[in-house]
Write a protein that holds these residues in place. Sequence first.
Motif, PDB file in Angstrom:
ATOM      1  N   HIS A  44       7.188  -3.383  27.864  1.00  0.00           N
ATOM      2  CA  HIS A  44       6.613  -4.578  27.236  1.00  0.00           C
ATOM      3  C   HIS A  44       5.759  -5.368  28.230  1.00  0.00           C
ATOM      4  O   HIS A  44       4.712  -5.917  27.853  1.00  0.00           O
ATOM      5  CB  HIS A  44       7.730  -5.463  26.666  1.00  0.00           C
ATOM      6  CG  HIS A  44       8.229  -4.990  25.340  1.00  0.00           C
ATOM      7  ND1 HIS A  44       7.590  -5.284  24.148  1.00  0.00           N
ATOM      8  CD2 HIS A  44       9.311  -4.232  25.006  1.00  0.00           C
ATOM      9  CE1 HIS A  44       8.245  -4.742  23.142  1.00  0.00           C
ATOM     10  NE2 HIS A  44       9.312  -4.090  23.637  1.00  0.00           N
ATOM     11  N   ASP A  55      13.855  -0.080  31.372  1.00  0.00           N
ATOM     12  CA  ASP A  55      12.639   0.646  31.024  1.00  0.00           C
ATOM     13  C   ASP A  55      11.925   0.001  29.840  1.00  0.00           C
ATOM     14  O   ASP A  55      10.698  -0.090  29.802  1.00  0.00           O
ATOM     15  CB  ASP A  55      12.973   2.097  30.689  1.00  0.00           C
ATOM     16  CG  ASP A  55      13.421   2.889  31.912  1.00  0.00           C
ATOM     17  OD1 ASP A  55      13.155   2.422  33.052  1.00  0.00           O
ATOM     18  OD2 ASP A  55      14.033   3.963  31.732  1.00  0.00           O
ATOM     19  N   ASN A  56      12.683  -0.466  28.880  1.00  0.00           N
ATOM     20  CA  ASN A  56      12.099  -1.105  27.702  1.00  0.00           C
ATOM     21  C   ASN A  56      11.372  -2.406  28.087  1.00  0.00           C
ATOM     22  O   ASN A  56      10.255  -2.678  27.626  1.00  0.00           O
ATOM     23  CB  ASN A  56      13.201  -1.397  26.681  1.00  0.00           C
ATOM     24  CG  ASN A  56      12.634  -1.821  25.339  1.00  0.00           C
ATOM     25  OD1 ASN A  56      11.500  -1.513  25.017  1.00  0.00           O
ATOM     26  ND2 ASN A  56      13.444  -2.535  24.559  1.00  0.00           N
TER      27      ASN A  56
END
Length: 325
Positions: free
Chosen positions: A12, A7-8
């Motif tokens: 980005h 998810d991170n």
Amino acid sequence: MPRGLADNVALHLVASGQLIDEDPQRALEHTRYARQKASRIAPVREANGLAAYLAGEWNEALSELRTARRLTGGPGNMAIMADCERAMGRPERALEIGRSQEATELDREETVELRIVMAGARRDLGEIDAAVVGLQLPELDPQREDPWSARLFYAYADNLLAADRIQEAFTWFVHAAHADDEGETDAPARLDELVEKLGGPEAAEELVTEAEAALGIEFEEDDEDSGPSESGPTGSGPTGSGPTGSGPTGSGASESGPSESGASGSGPTGSETSAADAEEHRADEAERAGADAEPSDEDATERSSGEDGSESGAGADEPGSARDR
């Protein structure tokens, strides 16, 4: 990859996509972070390579796009890779990419983009005429409106200008401006620059007219002269009818004189026919009247005393014979 990390990385990449047009350098920072966290994911390496390309980091872009191709096994982004080689001063390598077997596997849009880059590489090598010829593809047609048309027309015009073929370059800059709905090129500005080289606004306007004619653009003057659909000789006469609507049978010679069946109502042929028929009709009636009349002594005296016996009508010869008898 853990769900939280995935998810991170995705966040980005989304941030990079939102910034890429306005701030390519910040977009590159986001993709670099994603690359650090997910270096074996092909879309991440490709996103980093594209951001690096738009940020002017040619070497990084080339390396990342090569890695993405190895991970996916496809021939994508070859035009961008060739352009990176050219930007780093290696036009020969750019041409090698364009001649490779993988280049034959590209779809039509990527093929056109690659040919544009190869034309630029040939210009870098001083092969200007070859650059012009290399862009003469079936897609080089001003009537076409493909997604790549504006860029292809612009590149062709730019190479024609480099070959000192100014009039042809101007024409293709016109085509590029017409095809560029998204504002991808500066074709209008290039046209303004060439006006003086062509000899002034009049010469430029003539070329613009020729280019628009090639695109099939119809002018208002042509529309106005397109034919007598509203005011032709037979469409709006006083009686609203053609030659067959105002003949002797329809309205009679005594009711359809020149004021009602003139040229604008039934055409020259219709009016001449009506006049001839009316004259013949009057002659026939006069002849019948003379043939049916019974000559009397008074009539004979009046006829013999007239200055011209012929004025009494078509039956004058027959009463004359009776007087001789």
